[in-house]
Design an enzyme around this catalytic site. Structure first.
Site, short mmCIF file in Angstrom:
data_model
loop_
_atom_site.label_atom_id
_atom_site.label_comp_id
_atom_site.label_asym_id
_atom_site.label_seq_id
_atom_site.Cartn_x
_atom_site.Cartn_y
_atom_site.Cartn_z
CG HIS A 1 -63.27 -20.46 -90.65
ND1 HIS A 1 -64.50 -20.10 -91.16
CD2 HIS A 1 -62.58 -19.30 -90.48
CE1 HIS A 1 -64.54 -18.78 -91.30
NE2 HIS A 1 -63.39 -18.27 -90.89
CD GLU B 1 -62.24 -11.32 -89.42
OE1 GLU B 1 -61.66 -12.12 -88.69
OE2 GLU B 1 -61.80 -10.96 -90.52
CG HIS C 1 -59.28 -21.48 -90.01
ND1 HIS C 1 -58.96 -21.18 -91.32
CD2 HIS C 1 -59.23 -20.29 -89.33
CE1 HIS C 1 -58.74 -19.86 -91.43
NE2 HIS C 1 -58.89 -19.32 -90.24
NE ARG D 1 -62.79 -17.86 -86.88
CZ ARG D 1 -61.66 -17.36 -87.36
NH1 ARG D 1 -60.54 -18.04 -87.26
NH2 ARG D 1 -61.66 -16.18 -87.92
NE ARG E 1 -56.19 -18.07 -85.22
CZ ARG E 1 -56.87 -17.47 -86.20
NH1 ARG E 1 -57.17 -16.18 -86.10
NH2 ARG E 1 -57.26 -18.15 -87.25
#
Ligand code: SIN
Length: 556
Positions: free
Chosen positions: A256, A131, A366, A305, A401
C-alpha cells in the site's frame, strides 16, 4: 528457491488430546469466514467456525476504505470489470472478475439487509467514494473510515444470533488431516487445532469433518512493516500447501503506497492512511513540496496502487529519504473529523495532526493477491478443501488488486461456496496415518526472516537480491525449534510461504503489477503472461509456470 531447501511436510505437534466432529469447519472469522458460515446455515447440519484469536482480530476489522460495487447512478459491472482488469495488469481470470462484479451489488445489498450501517448522503442515498484505479465513485463505506469494523460488527451480531453455529476462538489451525474415500481419492478428513483457554478443548485437538473452508486471511507478517494484524502469518496458505493444494500468484504482494511512517525501527502492523483520503483530494509530495504523481499517470494520485507505490519508492531512492508526504491539510478539520475519524485519531496519537501537518508515508505490505488456487466456487484441487477471501487465489486480483475489491471478493465467493457445498459435501473420510515428515523451525527466526523478505523480496526485487534472500531462507530452515509452541508454528508457516513467494518472484523475470523487478523493468507478455503455481510434496516445493493470455488486452 535453493535446491537444498527442505521444509517441514507437516508441523511437529503433540498428538491430539481431544476430538470433536463437524460437517464443515470454517477457518477464519472475517467477512469471508462469517459469510460462509451464515450462508451455509440451514443447509449443513453442523458448522464449526474456528478462529486464531477473537472473532474480530483479523484483517476485516482494519479495512478502512470500503467495499467496491457498481451501485451508483451510471455505473455498471462492465466498468468495474474494466478497472479491475487494468489494475490486475493482465493476470486476472476474466470469468472470476465477471463473477465478482456481477454478483457484487447484490452481495452488498445483502450485507445491508443483514444490518451493516453504511454511510449515506444527505439525500439518503448510499454514499459512494473513489479510490485508486476506479473511474467511478463506487466504494461504499461506513463510519467514514471504519468500514471493516462495521461489517465485522454486523456479521458477529448475526453469528451470535445463530446458536447452531459453533465457534471456537483462540484456535490455531495446525494441519489438515487427510484420508481416502471409497474410491481411493485422498482428501480432507479433518484438521488439527491448537486451542488456548477454551474449557475442555485445550491444547492440540482433532476435528473430524467432511469439508474445510479456509478463510484465514493473508500473509502480511512475512514482511517487517505491514498493515495486517499480527494474526496474518499465512497459516492457511501454508497448511493447504503442505496438504497438497496449489498456491498461485504468490509473488503478487501488494504494497500500500500510503502507510504512515513511524520511524526506521517500527515493526509489525503500521497505521494505514486510506486511499480514500486521496480519493477526497489529498496528494503526495516530496520534501520540496513537488507533487509526485503529476505526469506519472492519467489518474495522478488515484492511479492504481502499484503505480503510486512505485512512484513513491522511486522518489525515496532518488532522494535517499525514508518516506514521502501526504498533503491533506486543505480538507479541513470538520471534513477530517466527519469523514476520516479513525485515521485522524490514529495520526494524532502518533504526534501528527493531518489538519495542519503533512503525513509521512511509505509503502508497506498490504495484501496478498495470490493464495490457494480455487475455481469459481472456491474449490481447491484438494477434495473437501475450499478457500475464500485473502487466503484464496480466485483469480480476481491478478498482479495487483483493485482498491476495495478484497472485502467484496470474500463476500461474493463465500456465497458461491455456500451455494454448492451442501450439494457436494464429501463422504466422511477416516484420517489415515500421516506419512509427511514433521518439522518445526525456531520462533526466534521471525525477525531475520521478515527483514530478509522486506529487503530482498519486498517492493523492489532483483536477481542478486532474491538469490541472497534465498540463501538466508535456506539458513533459517536449519534452525530447528527447541519448543513446540505457537511462535514456532507461525515461524514455520512464515518460512514456508516466504520460500514459495520468493521462489516465484525469482522466476518471474519481468515487472508486472505489484511485482517490480529492477533488472527486468518491463512487462513481458511474450514470456510471462500466466501464473506461477507452487506445490509441495512432503516438504519439497515445486514452482511451475502456467501460461494464460493477458486479460487486460495488453494495456498495462
Ligand atoms: C484503503 O483504504 O486504502 C485500503 C482499501 C483496500 O485495501 O482495498
Amino acid at each position: 528457491m535453493p535446491d537444498t531447501l527442505r521444509l517441514p511436510g507437516r508441523l511437529t505437534a503433540p498428538s491430539p488430546g481431544w476430538t470433536t466432529r463437524a460437517d464443515v469447519v470454517i477457518v477464519g472469522s472475517g467477512i469471508a469466514g462469517l459469510t460462509a458460515a451464515l450462508r451455509l446455515r440451514g443447509s449443513v447440519d453442523r458448522i464449526l467456525v474456528v478462529t486464531k484469536d477473537v472473532l474480530n482480530a483479523g484483517s476485516t476489522q482494519w479495512a478502512q476504505g470500503g467495499i467496491a460495487a457498481a451501485l451508483g447512478p451510471g455505473d455498471t459491472p462492465e466498468q468495474h470489470e474494466a478497472d479491475t482488469l487494468v489494475a490486475g495488469a493482465g493476470a486476472c481470470d476474466l470469468d472470476a472478475v465477471r463473477v465478482l462484479v456481477n454478483e457484487g451489488p447484490e452481495a452488498v445489498r445483502e450485507l445491508i439487509a443483514l444490518g451493516t450501517n453504511f454511510d449515506h448522503t444527505d439525500d439518503g442515498e448510499l454514499s459512494l467514494t473513489r479510490e485508486g484505479g476506479h473511474h467511478r465513485d463506487r466504494i461504499a463505506h461506513a463510519g467514514g473510515d471504519a468500514t471493516g469494523a462495521e461489517i465485522q460488527r454486523a456479521l458477529i451480531a448475526a453469528i451470535e444470533a445463530a446458536p447452531d453455529i459453533e465457534v471456537i476462538q483462540h484456535a490455531l489451525a495446525v494441519d489438515l488431516l487427510l484420508g481416502e474415500d471409497a474410491a481411493g481419492t485422498t482428501g480432507v478428513a479433518g484438521l488439527t487445532l491448537h486451542v488456548i483457554g477454551e474449557g475442555e478443548r485445550d491444547g492440540v485437538g482433532a476435528v473430524h469433518c467432511r469439508a474445510v473452508v479456509l478463510a484465514s486471511g493473508g500473509l502480511g507478517q512475512v514482511f517487517s512493516q505491514t498493515t495486517n494484524p499480527s494474526v496474518s502469518t499465512g497459516d492457511g496458505m501454508a497448511l493447504a500447501l503442505r496438504a497438497g493444494a496449489t498456491l498461485r500468484d504468490l509473488e503478487f504482494v501488494q504494497f500500500h503506497p500510503t502507510v504512515m511512517y513511524l520511524g526506521p525501527d517500527s515493526r509489525g502492523q503500521q497505521p494505514l492512511i486510506s486511499e480514500a483520503v486521496r480519493g477526497e483530494g489529498a496528494f503526495l509530495v516530496d520534501d520540496d513540496g513537488t507533487r509526485i504523481m503529476e505526469g506519472v499517470h492519467e489518474l495522478a494520485d488515484l492511479a492504481p496502487r502499484d503505480v503510486v507505490a512505485k512512484a513513491i519508492m522511486k522518489r525515496m531512492l532518488e532522494t535517499g529519504r525514508p518516506h514521502m508526504w501526504l498533503d491533506a491539510r486543505h480538507l479541513g478539520a470538520e471534513f477530517w473529523e466527519r469523514r476520516f475519524p479513525t485515521i485522524l485519531a490514529t495520526a494524532r496519537s502518533h504526534g501528527i495532526d493531518p489538519v495542519t501537518e503533512l503525513i509521512p508515508v511509505a509503502p508497506a505490505c498490504h495484501y496478498a493477491s495470490g493464495g490457494v488456487r480455487t475455481d469459481l466456487y472456491g474449490r481447491t484441487d484438494l477434495p473437501g478443501l475450499y478457500a475464500t477471501g485473502e487466503v484464496a487465489c480466485s483469480g480476481v486480483h491478478g498482479a495487483n488488486r483493485l482498491a476495495s475489491n478484497s472485502l467484496l471478493e470474500g463476500l461474493v465467493f463465500s456465497r458461491r461456496i455456500a451455494e454448492v457445498l451442501p450439494g457436494e459435501l464429501p463422504a466422511w473420510r477416516e484420517p489415515s496415518a500421516d506419512r509427511r515428515t514433521a518439522g518445526l523451525v525456531a520462533g526466534d527466526i521471525r525477525r531475520e526472516l521478515q527483514e530478509t523478505m522486506t529487503s530482498r523480496s519486498g517492493v523492489l526485487r532483483s536477481a542478486p537480491g532474491l538469490a541472497e534472500g534465498a540463501a538466508v531462507l535456506d539458513k533459517l530452515a536449519g534452525h530447528a525449534a527447541e519448543a513446540v509452541d505457537q511462535a514456532s508454528w507461525e515461524a514455520t508457516n512464515l518460512l514456508t510461504i516466504s520460500a514459495a513467494l520468493a521462489g516465484a518472484a525469482a522466476l518471474r523475470e519481468e515487472t508486472r503489477g505489484s511485482h517490480w523487478r529492477d533488472d527486468f523493468p518491463e512487462r513481458d507478455d511474450a514470456h510471462w503472461a500466466g501464473h506461477f503455481d507452487v506445490t509441495m510434496d512432503d516438504g519439497v516445493t515445486t514452482v511451475a509456470f502456467v501460461p494464460a493470455p493477458a486479460t487486460d488486452g495488453g494495456l498495462g
